[in-house]
Design a protein around this motif. Structure first.
Motif, PDB file in Angstrom:
ATOM      1  N   PHE A 691      18.492  13.581  47.772  1.00  0.00           N
ATOM      2  CA  PHE A 691      17.686  14.605  47.102  1.00  0.00           C
ATOM      3  C   PHE A 691      18.059  14.622  45.629  1.00  0.00           C
ATOM      4  CE2 PHE A 691      16.838  18.859  45.474  1.00  0.00           C
ATOM      5  CZ  PHE A 691      15.544  19.078  45.928  1.00  0.00           C
ATOM      6  N   CYS A 692      17.069  14.832  44.778  1.00  0.00           N
ATOM      7  CA  CYS A 692      17.341  14.892  43.338  1.00  0.00           C
ATOM      8  C   CYS A 692      16.381  15.860  42.662  1.00  0.00           C
ATOM      9  CB  CYS A 692      17.195  13.498  42.710  1.00  0.00           C
ATOM     10  SG  CYS A 692      17.610  13.476  40.954  1.00  0.00           S
ATOM     11  N   LEU A 693      16.927  16.687  41.775  1.00  0.00           N
ATOM     12  CA  LEU A 693      16.106  17.581  40.944  1.00  0.00           C
ATOM     13  C   LEU A 693      16.710  17.576  39.545  1.00  0.00           C
ATOM     14  CD1 LEU A 693      13.724  19.545  40.877  1.00  0.00           C
ATOM     15  CD2 LEU A 693      15.334  21.386  41.372  1.00  0.00           C
ATOM     16  N   PRO A 694      15.995  17.041  38.551  1.00  0.00           N
ATOM     17  CA  PRO A 694      16.559  16.918  37.204  1.00  0.00           C
ATOM     18  C   PRO A 694      16.411  18.163  36.335  1.00  0.00           C
ATOM     19  CG  PRO A 694      14.453  15.813  37.305  1.00  0.00           C
ATOM     20  CD  PRO A 694      14.720  16.321  38.689  1.00  0.00           C
ATOM     21  N   SER A 695      15.926  19.245  36.871  1.00  0.00           N
ATOM     22  CA  SER A 695      15.684  20.455  36.086  1.00  0.00           C
ATOM     23  C   SER A 695      16.987  21.016  35.518  1.00  0.00           C
ATOM     24  CB  SER A 695      15.008  21.522  36.961  1.00  0.00           C
ATOM     25  OG  SER A 695      14.955  22.747  36.299  1.00  0.00           O
ATOM     26  N   VAL A 696      16.923  21.514  34.287  1.00  0.00           N
ATOM     27  CA  VAL A 696      18.088  22.176  33.673  1.00  0.00           C
ATOM     28  C   VAL A 696      17.838  23.669  33.495  1.00  0.00           C
ATOM     29  CG1 VAL A 696      18.832  20.093  32.475  1.00  0.00           C
ATOM     30  CG2 VAL A 696      17.240  21.669  31.335  1.00  0.00           C
ATOM     31  N   SER A 697      16.711  24.168  34.056  1.00  0.00           N
ATOM     32  CA  SER A 697      16.349  25.577  33.858  1.00  0.00           C
ATOM     33  C   SER A 697      16.479  26.415  35.118  1.00  0.00           C
ATOM     34  CB  SER A 697      14.907  25.664  33.336  1.00  0.00           C
ATOM     35  OG  SER A 697      14.002  25.102  34.263  1.00  0.00           O
ATOM     36  N   GLU A 698      17.032  25.850  36.193  1.00  0.00           N
ATOM     37  CA  GLU A 698      17.182  26.623  37.437  1.00  0.00           C
ATOM     38  C   GLU A 698      18.262  27.693  37.280  1.00  0.00           C
ATOM     39  OE1 GLU A 698      14.986  25.771  40.063  1.00  0.00           O
ATOM     40  OE2 GLU A 698      14.300  24.619  38.331  1.00  0.00           O
ATOM     41  N   THR A 699      18.082  28.790  37.985  1.00  0.00           N
ATOM     42  CA  THR A 699      19.135  29.811  38.021  1.00  0.00           C
ATOM     43  C   THR A 699      20.027  29.643  39.243  1.00  0.00           C
ATOM     44  OG1 THR A 699      17.615  31.325  39.128  1.00  0.00           O
ATOM     45  CG2 THR A 699      17.842  31.528  36.731  1.00  0.00           C
ATOM     46  N   THR A 714      22.995  15.143  47.226  1.00  0.00           N
ATOM     47  CA  THR A 714      22.129  15.784  46.238  1.00  0.00           C
ATOM     48  C   THR A 714      22.612  15.482  44.826  1.00  0.00           C
ATOM     49  OG1 THR A 714      21.545  17.544  47.784  1.00  0.00           O
ATOM     50  CG2 THR A 714      21.245  18.011  45.441  1.00  0.00           C
ATOM     51  N   VAL A 715      21.686  15.065  43.968  1.00  0.00           N
ATOM     52  CA  VAL A 715      21.990  14.695  42.585  1.00  0.00           C
ATOM     53  C   VAL A 715      21.304  15.697  41.656  1.00  0.00           C
ATOM     54  CG1 VAL A 715      21.762  12.930  40.804  1.00  0.00           C
ATOM     55  CG2 VAL A 715      22.230  12.265  43.170  1.00  0.00           C
ATOM     56  N   VAL A 716      22.104  16.300  40.770  1.00  0.00           N
ATOM     57  CA  VAL A 716      21.581  17.304  39.828  1.00  0.00           C
ATOM     58  C   VAL A 716      22.304  17.135  38.496  1.00  0.00           C
ATOM     59  CG1 VAL A 716      21.013  18.983  41.631  1.00  0.00           C
ATOM     60  CG2 VAL A 716      23.283  19.006  40.594  1.00  0.00           C
ATOM     61  N   PRO A 717      21.740  17.670  37.404  1.00  0.00           N
ATOM     62  CA  PRO A 717      22.400  17.543  36.104  1.00  0.00           C
ATOM     63  C   PRO A 717      23.677  18.387  36.013  1.00  0.00           C
ATOM     64  CG  PRO A 717      20.054  18.002  35.859  1.00  0.00           C
ATOM     65  CD  PRO A 717      20.394  18.245  37.287  1.00  0.00           C
ATOM     66  N   LEU A 718      24.630  17.885  35.287  1.00  0.00           N
ATOM     67  CA  LEU A 718      25.879  18.592  35.028  1.00  0.00           C
ATOM     68  C   LEU A 718      25.618  19.808  34.134  1.00  0.00           C
ATOM     69  CD1 LEU A 718      29.022  18.417  35.363  1.00  0.00           C
ATOM     70  CD2 LEU A 718      29.042  17.086  33.240  1.00  0.00           C
ATOM     71  N   GLU A 719      26.493  20.805  34.228  1.00  0.00           N
ATOM     72  CA  GLU A 719      26.443  22.006  33.393  1.00  0.00           C
ATOM     73  C   GLU A 719      25.127  22.761  33.564  1.00  0.00           C
ATOM     74  OE1 GLU A 719      27.382  20.951  29.380  1.00  0.00           O
ATOM     75  OE2 GLU A 719      29.479  20.491  29.838  1.00  0.00           O
ATOM     76  N   THR A 720      24.674  22.834  34.785  1.00  0.00           N
ATOM     77  CA  THR A 720      23.511  23.659  35.126  1.00  0.00           C
ATOM     78  C   THR A 720      23.879  24.502  36.336  1.00  0.00           C
ATOM     79  OG1 THR A 720      22.601  22.022  36.665  1.00  0.00           O
ATOM     80  CG2 THR A 720      21.925  21.856  34.344  1.00  0.00           C
ATOM     81  N   ALA A 721      23.060  25.523  36.597  1.00  0.00           N
ATOM     82  CA  ALA A 721      23.289  26.349  37.788  1.00  0.00           C
ATOM     83  C   ALA A 721      23.155  25.519  39.054  1.00  0.00           C
ATOM     84  CB  ALA A 721      22.296  27.516  37.808  1.00  0.00           C
ATOM     85  N   GLY A 729      30.862  14.123  43.805  1.00  0.00           N
ATOM     86  CA  GLY A 729      31.590  13.092  44.501  1.00  0.00           C
ATOM     87  C   GLY A 729      31.821  13.379  45.968  1.00  0.00           C
ATOM     88  N   VAL A 730      31.439  14.557  46.433  1.00  0.00           N
ATOM     89  CA  VAL A 730      31.654  14.921  47.833  1.00  0.00           C
ATOM     90  C   VAL A 730      30.331  15.163  48.551  1.00  0.00           C
ATOM     91  CG1 VAL A 730      32.736  16.574  49.413  1.00  0.00           C
ATOM     92  CG2 VAL A 730      33.893  15.946  47.280  1.00  0.00           C
ATOM     93  N   THR A 731      29.560  16.120  48.075  1.00  0.00           N
ATOM     94  CA  THR A 731      28.264  16.405  48.704  1.00  0.00           C
ATOM     95  C   THR A 731      27.110  15.825  47.906  1.00  0.00           C
ATOM     96  OG1 THR A 731      27.939  18.521  47.557  1.00  0.00           O
ATOM     97  CG2 THR A 731      29.198  18.570  49.610  1.00  0.00           C
ATOM     98  N   GLY A 732      27.441  15.206  46.797  1.00  0.00           N
ATOM     99  CA  GLY A 732      26.411  14.634  45.933  1.00  0.00           C
ATOM    100  C   GLY A 732      27.033  14.217  44.623  1.00  0.00           C
ATOM    101  N   SER A 733      26.227  14.248  43.565  1.00  0.00           N
ATOM    102  CA  SER A 733      26.715  13.761  42.277  1.00  0.00           C
ATOM    103  C   SER A 733      26.127  14.599  41.146  1.00  0.00           C
ATOM    104  CB  SER A 733      26.319  12.296  42.096  1.00  0.00           C
ATOM    105  OG  SER A 733      26.750  11.814  40.846  1.00  0.00           O
ATOM    106  N   HIS A 734      26.926  14.758  40.081  1.00  0.00           N
ATOM    107  CA  HIS A 734      26.471  15.431  38.873  1.00  0.00           C
ATOM    108  C   HIS A 734      26.105  14.378  37.829  1.00  0.00           C
ATOM    109  CE1 HIS A 734      29.040  19.257  39.893  1.00  0.00           C
ATOM    110  NE2 HIS A 734      27.990  19.112  40.673  1.00  0.00           N
ATOM    111  N   ALA A 735      24.853  14.355  37.438  1.00  0.00           N
ATOM    112  CA  ALA A 735      24.448  13.478  36.338  1.00  0.00           C
ATOM    113  C   ALA A 735      24.943  14.073  35.027  1.00  0.00           C
ATOM    114  CB  ALA A 735      22.941  13.328  36.319  1.00  0.00           C
ATOM    115  N   GLN A 736      25.266  13.228  34.069  1.00  0.00           N
ATOM    116  CA  GLN A 736      25.785  13.726  32.804  1.00  0.00           C
ATOM    117  C   GLN A 736      24.771  14.585  32.069  1.00  0.00           C
ATOM    118  OE1 GLN A 736      28.987  13.453  31.509  1.00  0.00           O
ATOM    119  NE2 GLN A 736      29.286  12.826  33.651  1.00  0.00           N
TER     120      GLN A 736
END
Length: 808
Positions: A691-699, A714-721, A729-736
């Motif tokens: 699963f991947c969502l690149p949004s940086v505006s989620e709460t 699950t892959v999502v951007p770093l420094e977001t909610a 590295g465990v349940t998914g990954s943080h994109a930079q």
């Protein structure tokens, strides 16, 4: 049984001491004495009396009726400090009145006179603040002076009436003996204690809606003997915001009519006059030189009639009022329908297309219409604030008298106001689940949402908005904001007994909730559910507009007594905006690990996403709008595919960007599946690989929780909610970042390594199973409400100070 309204006014009630009415040259009543008599009889009263303020002029006009008797409501004072109170004196003579009038300056002298003349009398609306508060000390002396108290007054709040009854019933001989010693007063008839009820009506609408019932009585003397001996039952309604506001509206219309300036349109005068039980005059027909009707008048009449006939919901609601027996309840229901319809019509014209008319002329016209709509709502807001202040005063007196507060025993009742409920988004999903689970968990919480029609069921109240407008800059006609009627919202708050107002979002419903909470002096909470400033910037590209939205949102949060954030990141961000960290709480989200689980994997759903190809499926579930950055995810997956890795992208959702995304996906192997809910959505989750969502505006990102519960890394951007929901590295990954390159870099190891995918899948599922459930989350919310209410109770007089101690 014998029935009598023991507190009823006519147009003779002019000396009330009300400064505003006096200086506005408005009497407290326009009710003709004979009309009051006839209405009381129609509603089943066996005896009729009028208790005008310090006069018997009105009751003398009905004294010829054999079942009528003369009475008066006397204004008297405690000589020690001048605190005023009202005393009802029944079945008096003209000579009695003259003596009463001469003695009323001093309550002790007055009571002595009434006892000497054997005049049955009672303390009226004991907790009503006429000019100054009746303190516990005053009320203790009233217990000694008055054996009879008015326990139910139709113009006073339920809280005030209930507290008055409780105090009156505390007057045991032992307690009266202690009070006599304390105040140096002899108790009057300690063996005879009684309660009465009366409407305290000034406008005929609520005459005989509150009344006293006694055993059968053939004469007035028998009736009063029953009352003196305590053989009474209190019947009818307590005061309400609707009753008081309609009385105010009626008084204003009657006053204007008396001055030959009736504000009601000609076509509606008969109808409004019937509701107010006050005939409104027909205008003289305006003629021109040829003695013909002006065409503009005909068009105006026809247009108004057509609009009323065309409103099927109003016609349906009006027909339903015929099921209500003739009387005050029917009149109030119709007045509410009329006021709401008028507000809706005025606001609809404000937002109607201009037909080329603009500039200052259009602005002036719109401002006038808005002022008219606010004028219709003003009596309701004023009345609601007044009743809320009286209720708080009653609770304070109760606490000082008995040392307890009935409202503090049970968890506080709350209303959650939301601008979104039926739509496919995280906030709406939370609200639907909250409305469903609150009754099952026995939580005193009700969701209030805007909807196509008014409805009510356990856990949910739907209000039809006055007007709906599209979300600015959001190019989706299906997503609108509904502006609620303050009249209907105030009714909901009063009927529910809400003690806390919680705005689930900072839209029209939330703003209306804030206004209601401030008017009523209730604690107000708000949830930061959407990063509106980021959304605005993403949708418009206008930084000035985004800063304006940011400032408005921050202002709303600063008005709140408690601010709920869905994640720690959002909570920290609120502190950077100047919100006091001490009033921020985390209102997280649960996930249904049975509805979303790997066991829902489906061959059909898998084939739908891959087209039968042997490929790794990357899934995105989101509202299809620019701020979600799904277009970047498409580019990121294409980067991976260009390197020869078999990968397919499946996108679930709908929204204003759907057409653009469909065009971007044309001639590609990726799939745009449209909106999905229920088992279909669960199957798609369980049948994908990543699963991947690149949004940086989620709460928060509810979809990230659902994906992991379904076993998806699950892959999502770093420094977001969103990143708070994923263990890197465990349940998914943080994109930079949310850039194409960074999303592709974060996805690549998971897409290409089946062993890593499985390990992350197992960990994601385990993390969601151990997460607090929805029920846990909702119970914690109720606990936060209890803390908020406890803090409000510690404040003097609730959240709103009395006029004497305020600063305005």
């Amino acid at each position: 049984m014998a029935l009598v309204d023991l507190h009823l006014h006519s147009k003779a009630s002019t000396e009330t001491g009300n400064w505003f009415l006096k200086n506005a040259l408005l009497p407290e009543s326009y009710t003709n004495p004979e009309d009051a008599y006839q209405k009381a009889k129609r509603l089943g009263m066996d005896f009729v009396t009028l208790t005008d303020h310090d006069t018997i002029a009105g009751v003398l006009e009905i004294a010829h009726h054999p079942d009528a008797f003369m009475s008066v409501e006397v204004t008297t004072r405690f000589p020690e400090d001048g605190t005023p109170l009202h005393v009802l004196c029944w079945n008096i003579t003209e000579a009695d009145f003259l003596a009463i009038d001469a003695a009323r300056a001093d309550v002790y002298v007055l009571v002595d006179l009434l006892e000497q003349r054997d005049i049955t009398h009672a303390l009226a609306h004991p907790l009503f603040r006429i000019g100054a508060d009746l303190t516990p000390s005053h009320l203790e002396r009233c217990l000694l002076l008055f054996p009879i108290w008015e326990g139910r007054n139709g113009a006073r709040s339920r809280d005030g009436n209930t507290t008055a009854v409780r105090i009156a019933k505390s007057a045991t001989p032992e307690f009266l003996g202690k009070l006599a010693e304390k105040h140096g007063l002899t108790p009057r008839r300690p063996e005879q204690r009684s309660l009465t009820a009366g409407s305290d009506d000034h406008g005929l609408l609520d005459a005989a809606a509150t009344y006293t019932e006694t055993p059968p009585a053939a004469t007035v003397d028998e009736l009063l003997q029953h009352i003196r001996m305590g053989s009474t039952t209190l019947r009818g309604q307590h005061g309400s915001t609707a009753a008081l506001s309609h009385a105010m509206i009626g008084l204003a219309i009657k006053a204007a009519t008396e001055r030959n300036s009736c504000p009601v349109p000609q076509q509606l005068r008969g109808l409004v006059g019937e509701m107010l039980e006050y005939p409104l005059p027909d205008d003289d027909v305006e003629l021109d030189d040829d003695d013909e009707l002006h065409e503009s008048g005909e068009e105006q009449t026809s247009g108004l009639d057509d609009r009323i006939r065309a409103d099927k919901e109003v016609r349906r609601a009006w027909r339903q009022t015929y099921r209500i027996p003739e009387g005050p309840e029917r009149s109030h229901a119709r007045l509410k329908i009329a006021a709401t319809w008028a507000q809706r019509e005025l606001l609809a014209e404000v937002v109607a297309p201009t037909d080329g008319v603009g500039g200052i002329a259009r602005m002036g016209h719109s401002i006038g219409l808005l002022f008219g709509a606010m004028t219709l709502a003003a009596p309701y807001l004023t009345s609601a604030g007044y009743h809320a202040a009286e209720a708080r005063h009653a609770r304070l007196i109760n606490s000082e008298f008995f040392g307890d507060d009935p409202l503090s025993v049970a968890p506080p009742r709350a209303l959650m106001l939301t601008d979104t409920f039926g739509e496919l988004n995280g906030v709406a999903g939370t609200m639907r689940r909250l409305a469903e689970r609150a009754p099952a968990l026995d939580l005193p919480l009700t969701v209030v949402a805007a909807g196509d029609r008014a409805a009510q069921k356990p856990g949910l109240i739907t209000l039809k908005p006055l007007i709906t407008l599209p979300v600015p800059a959001y190019q989706d006609e299906n997503l609108t904001l509904g502006f609620p009627s303050m009249v209907e919202l105030m009714d909901v708050i009063e009927e529910s007994g809400a003690q806390i107002i919680h705005a689930a979002s900072p839209g029209p419903m939330g703003l209306a909730g804030m206004l209601a909470a401030r008017v009523l002096g209730l604690p107000f909470a708000v949830t930061h559910s959407t990063q509106l400033a980021r959304y605005t910037l993403a949708l418009t590209g206008d930084r000035l507009a985004a800063e304006a939205v940011r400032a408005a949102s921050t202002w709303l949060y600063r008005q709140a007594d408690l601010v709920f954030a869905p994640t720690a990141m959002i909570a920290e961000g609120l502190t950077h905006e100047g919100i006091d960290a001490g009033k921020i709480r985390i209102f997280g989200r649960g996930v249904d690990t049975q509805r979303f689980a790997p066991t829902h994997r489906s061959w059909f759903a898998r084939r739908t996403m891959t087209g039968g190809a042997d490929a790794v499926v990357v899934l995105a579930v989101a509202r299809l709008s620019e701020e979600k950055r799904i277009d970047r995810l498409i580019d990121a997956v294409n980067l991976i595919a260009r390197d020869g890795h078999p990968v397919r992208l499946a996108i679930v959702g709908d929204g204003p960007a759907r057409a653009a995304l469909a065009a971007k996906l044309e001639h590609s192997p990726h799939r745009l599946l449209g909106p999905m809910t229920g088992p279909r959505l669960a199957a798609v989750y369980a049948s994908a690989d990543v699963f991947c969502l690149p949004s940086v505006s989620e709460t928060l990102g509810q979809v990230a929780l659902e994906a992991q519960a379904s076993g998806l890394p699950t892959v999502v951007p770093l420094e977001t909610a969103l990143a708070e929901q994923v263990i890197d590295g465990v349940t998914g990954s943080h994109a930079q970042s949310g850039s194409v390159e960074d999303m592709a870099a974060a996805l690549l190891p998971i897409v290409t390594n089946a062993e890593l995918r499985q390990r992350m899948s197992d960990a994601a599922r385990a993390a969601m199973v151990s997460r607090p459930t929805w029920d846990d989350i909702f119970k914690l919310l109720a606990s936060d409400y209890a803390d908020l209410q406890s803090g409000a109770d510690q404040a003097p007089n609730g959240r709103r100070r009395s006029i004497e101690s305020g600063v305005m």
